[in-house]
Design a protein around this motif. Sequence first.
Motif: not given
Ligand SMILES: [Zn+2]
Length: 372
Positions: A98, A204, A233, A237
């Motif tokens: 991912h 997301h 997040h 990332h």
């Molecule tokens: Zn993610």
Amino acid sequence: MKKPGIIWLNVSVFVITGLITVIGVPVYAFYHGFDGWQITAMVVGVFICEISITAGYHRLWTHRAYQAHWTVRLLLALGGTYATQNSILHWASDHRRHHRYVDDKDKDPYSAQRGFWHSHIGWMLRHYPATIDTEYSNCRDLKQDKIVMWQHKHYLPLVLALNFGIPIALGLWHGDLLGMLILAGAARLAISHHMTFLINSLAHVWGRQPYSDTNSSRDNGLIALLTMGEGYHNYHHNFQRDYRNGIRWWQFDPTKWLIRSLAWMGLATHLYRTPLEKIERSRAQMLLTKTSRKLAGLPHADLMILRLQTEYDILLKKINAFSQARRLWVEARKTVVQESYDLDALKEKASELRENFMQQKKDWQVLNARIA
Ligand SMILES: [Zn+2]
Ligand SMILES: [Zn+2]
């Protein structure tokens, strides 16, 4: 194109626990009622499941953000088994892909570009090629971990033993077996599942992107509340090895607090923190990009962008000066001949330069707000 085959085991688990949660729980509450013990067993269960995934599966094993004593690893492996999100090895393999191929429709197992449903749960319902890597070729390091391999080998019996054993034992002790199975068994599992899944779906699409917009990940404090701190997040990332997701003191990140507490007790070591200058460079760059985009096409945009660029360059210079000073201080602290350095002066210098760049950062943010 023909759709890949359905994974009936996963579909059954999600449908059965989901139906019990939305229909069974209210019906049972109406006719019979739940008491405080049952509710506590469910809430504590959700907490254990979620935090074992975030502190264990995610930050410890997938990202190697810290190292943990074997007793901690064993407990996190058992908690993660109770959460029933596949074995550590399998989960980490999917998650590493991912990160590597984020947003790629074919290679990211839960790509947000395939829609909310797919990234939330759909990706687990069929044999999609992106989710199949039976060799776990990107997890060679984890194959050296005895606890990981033990859990992988005995995953199914462990899942059954914990998911039936714990609620049944609690139910027999408590006296209302069915109620405990419904609440601490099925509802606990369904709730903790969907809370974790929100990180792949909602985190997301909904939230801010302070660090980068080259992928779809977002920072969202509300999602952090539901996911043991994983809602930050966008930060994650961009700085995936960091043991923290919420880096400010006021950001809700109980996973970080747990890891820090373990370190304080001597049960976790090598906690990785992204250097401040790296974080601040990303933030500054992102803000420059965003403001420049807003200005594009406006009269006098060139002049304003030039002004922005100048202040941005000064900020970068100040960040770099701080970074250098701090490195000097850290290096000096590590040497065997510490006496030959004035450690206090080096530290003082670094913190002075930190103040300096923080002030420039404030001015920089004000300037952007005024121009945009
Ligand atoms: Zn993610
Ligand atoms: Zn991650």
